[in-house]
Design a protein around this motif. Structure first.
Motif, PDB file in Angstrom:
ATOM      1  N   ARG A  80     -14.445 -47.413  -2.048  1.00  0.00           N
ATOM      2  CA  ARG A  80     -15.402 -46.619  -2.831  1.00  0.00           C
ATOM      3  C   ARG A  80     -16.796 -47.154  -2.537  1.00  0.00           C
ATOM      4  O   ARG A  80     -17.056 -48.342  -2.688  1.00  0.00           O
ATOM      5  CB  ARG A  80     -15.086 -46.754  -4.311  1.00  0.00           C
ATOM      6  N   TYR A  81     -17.673 -46.271  -2.100  1.00  0.00           N
ATOM      7  CA  TYR A  81     -19.073 -46.607  -1.858  1.00  0.00           C
ATOM      8  C   TYR A  81     -19.882 -46.005  -2.999  1.00  0.00           C
ATOM      9  O   TYR A  81     -19.880 -44.794  -3.187  1.00  0.00           O
ATOM     10  CB  TYR A  81     -19.546 -46.043  -0.513  1.00  0.00           C
ATOM     11  N   SER A  82     -20.548 -46.857  -3.768  1.00  0.00           N
ATOM     12  CA  SER A  82     -21.291 -46.390  -4.927  1.00  0.00           C
ATOM     13  C   SER A  82     -22.770 -46.705  -4.762  1.00  0.00           C
ATOM     14  O   SER A  82     -23.129 -47.797  -4.301  1.00  0.00           O
ATOM     15  CB  SER A  82     -20.751 -47.073  -6.187  1.00  0.00           C
ATOM     16  N   THR A  90     -24.029 -37.401  -3.152  1.00  0.00           N
ATOM     17  CA  THR A  90     -24.223 -38.739  -2.599  1.00  0.00           C
ATOM     18  C   THR A  90     -24.137 -38.766  -1.081  1.00  0.00           C
ATOM     19  O   THR A  90     -24.942 -39.417  -0.417  1.00  0.00           O
ATOM     20  CB  THR A  90     -23.198 -39.722  -3.198  1.00  0.00           C
ATOM     21  N   ALA A  91     -23.165 -38.079  -0.513  1.00  0.00           N
ATOM     22  CA  ALA A  91     -22.997 -38.098   0.940  1.00  0.00           C
ATOM     23  C   ALA A  91     -24.216 -37.506   1.652  1.00  0.00           C
ATOM     24  O   ALA A  91     -24.548 -37.924   2.763  1.00  0.00           O
ATOM     25  CB  ALA A  91     -21.736 -37.346   1.348  1.00  0.00           C
ATOM     26  N   ASP A  96     -27.266 -41.301   6.217  1.00  0.00           N
ATOM     27  CA  ASP A  96     -27.235 -42.355   7.240  1.00  0.00           C
ATOM     28  C   ASP A  96     -26.100 -43.337   6.979  1.00  0.00           C
ATOM     29  O   ASP A  96     -25.416 -43.773   7.909  1.00  0.00           O
ATOM     30  CB  ASP A  96     -28.568 -43.103   7.304  1.00  0.00           C
ATOM     31  N   ASP A  97     -25.860 -43.666   5.721  1.00  0.00           N
ATOM     32  CA  ASP A  97     -24.770 -44.577   5.405  1.00  0.00           C
ATOM     33  C   ASP A  97     -23.420 -43.890   5.616  1.00  0.00           C
ATOM     34  O   ASP A  97     -22.471 -44.513   6.099  1.00  0.00           O
ATOM     35  CB  ASP A  97     -24.894 -45.107   3.977  1.00  0.00           C
ATOM     36  N   LEU A  98     -23.317 -42.618   5.252  1.00  0.00           N
ATOM     37  CA  LEU A  98     -22.091 -41.870   5.512  1.00  0.00           C
ATOM     38  C   LEU A  98     -21.774 -41.892   7.007  1.00  0.00           C
ATOM     39  O   LEU A  98     -20.648 -42.179   7.411  1.00  0.00           O
ATOM     40  CB  LEU A  98     -22.219 -40.428   5.027  1.00  0.00           C
ATOM     41  N   ARG A  99     -22.769 -41.618   7.822  1.00  0.00           N
ATOM     42  CA  ARG A  99     -22.594 -41.625   9.282  1.00  0.00           C
ATOM     43  C   ARG A  99     -22.131 -43.003   9.753  1.00  0.00           C
ATOM     44  O   ARG A  99     -21.231 -43.131  10.563  1.00  0.00           O
ATOM     45  CB  ARG A  99     -23.917 -41.223   9.938  1.00  0.00           C
ATOM     46  N   ARG A 100     -22.731 -44.065   9.203  1.00  0.00           N
ATOM     47  CA  ARG A 100     -22.355 -45.428   9.571  1.00  0.00           C
ATOM     48  C   ARG A 100     -20.908 -45.721   9.186  1.00  0.00           C
ATOM     49  O   ARG A 100     -20.142 -46.270   9.977  1.00  0.00           O
ATOM     50  CB  ARG A 100     -23.290 -46.447   8.901  1.00  0.00           C
ATOM     51  N   VAL A 101     -20.520 -45.335   7.974  1.00  0.00           N
ATOM     52  CA  VAL A 101     -19.149 -45.577   7.513  1.00  0.00           C
ATOM     53  C   VAL A 101     -18.155 -44.828   8.393  1.00  0.00           C
ATOM     54  O   VAL A 101     -17.132 -45.384   8.806  1.00  0.00           O
ATOM     55  CB  VAL A 101     -18.991 -45.189   6.026  1.00  0.00           C
ATOM     56  N   LEU A 102     -18.458 -43.576   8.708  1.00  0.00           N
ATOM     57  CA  LEU A 102     -17.560 -42.808   9.573  1.00  0.00           C
ATOM     58  C   LEU A 102     -17.454 -43.440  10.952  1.00  0.00           C
ATOM     59  O   LEU A 102     -16.354 -43.642  11.481  1.00  0.00           O
ATOM     60  CB  LEU A 102     -18.036 -41.357   9.681  1.00  0.00           C
ATOM     61  N   ARG A 103     -18.600 -43.767  11.538  1.00  0.00           N
ATOM     62  CA  ARG A 103     -18.630 -44.302  12.907  1.00  0.00           C
ATOM     63  C   ARG A 103     -18.052 -45.704  12.996  1.00  0.00           C
ATOM     64  O   ARG A 103     -17.241 -46.000  13.874  1.00  0.00           O
ATOM     65  CB  ARG A 103     -20.080 -44.297  13.418  1.00  0.00           C
ATOM     66  N   SER A 116     -15.441 -40.182  25.833  1.00  0.00           N
ATOM     67  CA  SER A 116     -16.620 -40.866  26.380  1.00  0.00           C
ATOM     68  C   SER A 116     -17.853 -39.997  26.210  1.00  0.00           C
ATOM     69  O   SER A 116     -18.947 -40.490  26.015  1.00  0.00           O
ATOM     70  CB  SER A 116     -16.396 -41.221  27.844  1.00  0.00           C
ATOM     71  N   ARG A 117     -17.684 -38.695  26.258  1.00  0.00           N
ATOM     72  CA  ARG A 117     -18.820 -37.802  26.094  1.00  0.00           C
ATOM     73  C   ARG A 117     -19.372 -37.889  24.682  1.00  0.00           C
ATOM     74  O   ARG A 117     -20.578 -37.914  24.477  1.00  0.00           O
ATOM     75  CB  ARG A 117     -18.383 -36.359  26.398  1.00  0.00           C
ATOM     76  N   ALA A 118     -18.508 -37.959  23.673  1.00  0.00           N
ATOM     77  CA  ALA A 118     -18.967 -38.083  22.285  1.00  0.00           C
ATOM     78  C   ALA A 118     -19.679 -39.406  22.085  1.00  0.00           C
ATOM     79  O   ALA A 118     -20.691 -39.478  21.398  1.00  0.00           O
ATOM     80  CB  ALA A 118     -17.797 -37.959  21.323  1.00  0.00           C
ATOM     81  N   SER A 119     -19.171 -40.477  22.685  1.00  0.00           N
ATOM     82  CA  SER A 119     -19.811 -41.773  22.494  1.00  0.00           C
ATOM     83  C   SER A 119     -21.154 -41.829  23.218  1.00  0.00           C
ATOM     84  O   SER A 119     -22.012 -42.608  22.845  1.00  0.00           O
ATOM     85  CB  SER A 119     -18.896 -42.903  22.942  1.00  0.00           C
ATOM     86  N   GLU A 120     -21.346 -41.016  24.250  1.00  0.00           N
ATOM     87  CA  GLU A 120     -22.644 -40.960  24.936  1.00  0.00           C
ATOM     88  C   GLU A 120     -23.722 -40.372  24.038  1.00  0.00           C
ATOM     89  O   GLU A 120     -24.887 -40.669  24.188  1.00  0.00           O
ATOM     90  CB  GLU A 120     -22.538 -40.112  26.204  1.00  0.00           C
ATOM     91  N   ARG A 121     -23.338 -39.502  23.098  1.00  0.00           N
ATOM     92  CA  ARG A 121     -24.316 -38.837  22.229  1.00  0.00           C
ATOM     93  C   ARG A 121     -24.838 -39.758  21.138  1.00  0.00           C
ATOM     94  O   ARG A 121     -25.785 -39.439  20.470  1.00  0.00           O
ATOM     95  CB  ARG A 121     -23.696 -37.605  21.596  1.00  0.00           C
ATOM     96  N   ARG A 122     -24.185 -40.873  20.900  1.00  0.00           N
ATOM     97  CA  ARG A 122     -24.600 -41.764  19.799  1.00  0.00           C
ATOM     98  C   ARG A 122     -25.939 -42.344  20.007  1.00  0.00           C
ATOM     99  O   ARG A 122     -26.580 -42.623  20.813  1.00  0.00           O
ATOM    100  CB  ARG A 122     -23.606 -42.889  19.618  1.00  0.00           C
TER     101      ARG A 122
END
Length: 122
Positions: A80-82, A90-91, A96-103, A116-122
């Motif tokens: 749980r992220y509060s 909240t999301a 930015d934190d949601l993106r960090r948690v997902l990634r 590899s293509r998706a990781s190139e977009r980061r």
């Protein structure tokens, strides 16, 4: 962008009217149906990790029920992220934190490998 994003420059007047109509329909049609759902009884176990984002400014009735469900929920992993300065969205308020948690957390814990293509977009 204001209430419900209605101040967003890409919304036309028709888009804004449609969004308000959708909210009105939600209150009159969808919300009464949702009142019959109780995850504390019907969703007691999940086979997937669960990551919940909550804000301290959420309505207490929603927050308390969600917290009770989350505490009782059985899942392989759960966190749980509060946020003290967030409310119902909240999301979005902490995208930015949601993106960090997902990634950095959810994807690695799932064992899913991004192409590899998706990781190139980061």
């Amino acid at each position: 962008v204001g209430f419900m994003g209605l101040g967003a420059s890409e919304y036309t007047l028709i888009d804004k009217v449609g969004a308000v109509r959708g909210l009105m329909d939600g209150f009159s049609v969808i919300y009464p149906t949702w009142q019959t759902i109780d995850f504390r009884r019907t969703v007691t176990r999940l086979e997937v990790p669960v990551y919940m984002f909550t804000g301290d400014h959420e309505l207490a009735a929603r927050r308390d029920l969600a917290d009770a469900w989350f505490r009782a929920l059985e899942a392989p992993r759960k966190h749980r992220y509060s946020y003290p300065n967030a409310g119902h969205a909240t999301a979005f308020e902490h995208a930015d934190d949601l993106r960090r948690v997902l990634r950095d957390i959810a994807i690695p814990e799932s064992g899913w490998q991004a192409s590899s293509r998706a990781s190139e977009r980061r």
